[in-house]
Design an enzyme around this catalytic site. Sequence first.
Site, PDB file in Angstrom:
ATOM      1  N   PHE A  23      -7.443  19.371 -25.083  1.00  8.96           N
ATOM      2  CA  PHE A  23      -8.347  18.248 -25.170  1.00  8.96           C
ATOM      3  C   PHE A  23      -9.472  18.509 -24.474  1.00  8.96           C
ATOM      4  CE2 PHE A  23      -9.267  13.894 -24.293  1.00  8.96           C
ATOM      5  CZ  PHE A  23      -9.356  13.395 -25.432  1.00  8.96           C
ATOM      6  N   ASP A  24     -10.417  17.557 -25.229  1.00 10.60           N
ATOM      7  CA  ASP A  24     -11.792  17.770 -24.367  1.00 10.60           C
ATOM      8  C   ASP A  24     -12.115  17.435 -22.800  1.00 10.60           C
ATOM      9  OD1 ASP A  24     -11.400  15.094 -24.898  1.00 10.60           O
ATOM     10  OD2 ASP A  24     -13.488  14.483 -25.174  1.00 10.60           O
TER      11      ASP A  24
ATOM     12  N   TYR B 294       0.743  -1.114   0.107  1.00 12.02           N
ATOM     13  CA  TYR B 294      -0.049   0.069   0.143  1.00 12.02           C
ATOM     14  C   TYR B 294       0.902   1.230  -0.015  1.00 12.02           C
ATOM     15  CZ  TYR B 294      -4.044   3.097   1.296  1.00 12.02           C
ATOM     16  OH  TYR B 294      -5.071   4.002   0.963  1.00 12.02           O
TER      17      TYR B 294
ATOM     18  N   LYS C 263      -0.944   6.453 -23.895  1.00  7.55           N
ATOM     19  CA  LYS C 263      -0.441   6.752 -25.167  1.00  7.55           C
ATOM     20  C   LYS C 263       1.083   6.616 -25.362  1.00  7.55           C
ATOM     21  CE  LYS C 263      -4.330   9.523 -24.882  1.00  7.55           C
ATOM     22  NZ  LYS C 263      -5.274   9.621 -23.628  1.00  7.55           N
TER      23      LYS C 263
ATOM     24  N   ALA D 189       0.212  13.694 -23.268  1.00  4.95           N
ATOM     25  CA  ALA D 189      -0.092  12.461 -23.473  1.00  4.95           C
ATOM     26  C   ALA D 189       0.980  11.770 -24.595  1.00  4.95           C
ATOM     27  CB  ALA D 189      -1.403  12.254 -23.977  1.00  4.95           C
TER      28      ALA D 189
ATOM     29  N   ASP E 194       0.554  19.289 -21.210  1.00  4.76           N
ATOM     30  CA  ASP E 194      -0.563  17.894 -21.428  1.00  4.76           C
ATOM     31  C   ASP E 194       0.199  16.956 -22.191  1.00  4.76           C
ATOM     32  OD1 ASP E 194      -2.343  16.259 -21.855  1.00  4.76           O
ATOM     33  OD2 ASP E 194      -3.959  17.709 -22.506  1.00  4.76           O
TER      34      ASP E 194
ATOM     35  N   HIS F  41     -20.151  13.637 -26.130  1.00  5.94           N
ATOM     36  CA  HIS F  41     -19.867  12.641 -27.453  1.00  5.94           C
ATOM     37  C   HIS F  41     -19.898  11.170 -27.130  1.00  5.94           C
ATOM     38  CE1 HIS F  41     -15.287  12.146 -27.766  1.00  5.94           C
ATOM     39  NE2 HIS F  41     -15.644  12.538 -26.448  1.00  5.94           N
TER      40      HIS F  41
HETATM   41  N1  F0G Z   1      -4.919  14.949 -22.931  1.00  2.00           N
HETATM   42  C1  F0G Z   1      -4.889  14.632 -24.099  1.00  2.00           C
HETATM   43  C2  F0G Z   1      -3.884  15.433 -25.078  1.00  2.00           C
HETATM   44  C3  F0G Z   1      -5.709  13.320 -24.464  1.00  2.00           C
HETATM   45  O1  F0G Z   1      -5.294  12.991 -25.768  1.00  2.00           O
HETATM   46  C4  F0G Z   1      -6.108  12.715 -23.680  1.00  2.00           C
HETATM   47  C5  F0G Z   1      -6.904  11.345 -23.841  1.00  2.00           C
HETATM   48  C6  F0G Z   1      -6.324  13.026 -22.391  1.00  2.00           C
HETATM   49  C7  F0G Z   1      -5.596  14.284 -21.974  1.00  2.00           C
HETATM   50  C8  F0G Z   1      -7.104  12.468 -21.255  1.00  2.00           C
HETATM   51  O2  F0G Z   1      -6.286  11.282 -20.778  1.00  2.00           O
HETATM   52  O3  F0G Z   1      -7.889   9.416 -21.470  1.00  2.00           O
HETATM   53  O4  F0G Z   1      -5.980   9.049 -20.040  1.00  2.00           O
HETATM   54  O5  F0G Z   1      -7.984  10.408 -19.304  1.00  2.00           O
HETATM   55  N2  F0G Z   1      -7.068  11.223 -25.188  1.00  2.00           N
HETATM   56  C9  F0G Z   1      -7.778   9.835 -25.587  1.00  2.00           C
HETATM   57  C10 F0G Z   1      -7.943   9.772 -27.065  1.00  2.00           C
HETATM   58  C11 F0G Z   1      -9.048   9.299 -24.865  1.00  2.00           C
HETATM   59  O6  F0G Z   1      -8.720   9.089 -27.633  1.00  2.00           O
HETATM   60  O7  F0G Z   1      -7.307  10.951 -27.911  1.00  2.00           O
HETATM   61  P1  F0G Z   1      -7.176   9.774 -20.380  1.00  2.00           P
END
Ligand code: F0G
Length: 458
Positions: free
Chosen positions: A124-125, A72, A258, A217, A215, A450
């Site tokens: 990103f969304d 833990y 990613k 990823a 950000d 979406h």
């Molecule tokens: N930032 C970026 C640039 C992303 O592409 C994503 C996720 C996230 C943050 C959020 O990360 O999914 O681990 O919570 N992108 C995925 C996509 C879902 O299909 O592009 P997460």
Amino acid sequence: MNLPYAESYKIKMVESIKRSTKAERLEWIKNADYNLFNLRSNQVYVDLLTDSGTGAMSDKQWSAMMLGDESYAGASSYYKLKNAVKDILGFEYFLPTHQGRAAENVLFSTLVKAGDIVPGNSHFDTTKGHIEFRKAKAIDCTIDEAFNTTIQHDFKGNINLNRLETVLQDNSADKIPFIIVTVTCNSSGGQPVSMQNMKEVYQLAQEYKIRVIFDSARFAENAYFIKQREAGYADKSIKEIVKEMFSYADGMTMSSKKDAIVNMGGFIALREEKVFKEATVYNIMFEGFISYGGMSGRDMNALAQGLDEGTEFDVLDNRIQQVAYLGTKLKEYGVPVQEPFGGHAIFVDAKRFLSHLPKEEFLAQTLGVELFIEGGIRAVEIGAILADRDPETRENRYPELELLRLAIPRRTYTNNHMDYVAAAIKNVYDRRLEIKSGLKIMEEAPIMRHFTVKLDRI
Ligand code: F0G
């Protein structure tokens, strides 16, 4: 004869996928309310919905999983990951989270308050969602070239510095908790940010005493493009480029699903102890104790290995060459795509593809549905449905770019699959004028619609 390009790996384990008939697919997509997220994975032949968590881990990652320490507190797996973050990315402070949006939730709970402004490049969304949910505003400062898919520009993820400076001048520093730079920029088409731009954004931010958060990823893909395209980086290793990139950030959020090639995981990394201490409270509350934060020990081990592998040139070269292979095929067929090709995906320009239909009929989604019916291929809409409604006016937002994203999972499909995908898209392109109308929304969630939206054919 010159020897052709080939992958620097071989395949040890395979997973069966099944083809289906057009009649089956017509039935399935109708039952899914024309939302591709509602399809079952066994109804899909080639799944290009996302490259997130869908990659194939290496033998070294799987073997690292067997050595996971599931204690833990104070697990060796935590220290292994903490060291990898320090060595590869250069950050002193680190908090594991279960995925990228969880990292956003924890960090933004610490830094973002109502009325704040967060400038960045095509957020990103989930990032935008976490900003708007806190009644703050995301301001897009991406360069204009990004929004025209026919313009060639090496770094369409770049931030327009004049636009950014105007935002910094017009608002007091205490209203801007940070600038967010997305590397690569997913929403503009998987497009990279240049080192020069990162450096200039950071200098500007320092002048105005504002933090820069990456950000991150797809940070390694961004580094690959810098090596290929930016003067002075051709002879540097990806790891050297990555180190320099993050020297222009005060912190980062990461979706490890990613570029770190794991199925689940994320983290926050920071330079400031004070922010780390405050974020720790939220991490314990939302994610888990600081030494696991929603990840098991074995997952942290696989992630530490994945960070190392994912920043090797060959791994990135294999991947980005495969994406470009699909892009080149589509271009040969005359299909309009975002250029230059993105790092993780090919983005089909639905406005140019279905130029005979009005934007109110959700063009990229319509195209996504047609592609599924044609070949059992699942892609994702990056357009008006994803863009959601304006939080104040509640009107639909129609972004400049209306794209269908074909995201390629890492090390998962072969180029035969890419040929199949390209042929299916060509078939839809050839019969595009027979598509007489698009889709309308029947039901939607108040935010991030979406994923769950229900649609019907007009
Ligand atoms: N930032 C970026 C640039 C992303 O592409 C994503 C996720 C996230 C943050 C959020 O990360 O999914 O681990 O919570 N992108 C995925 C996509 C879902 O299909 O592009 P997460």
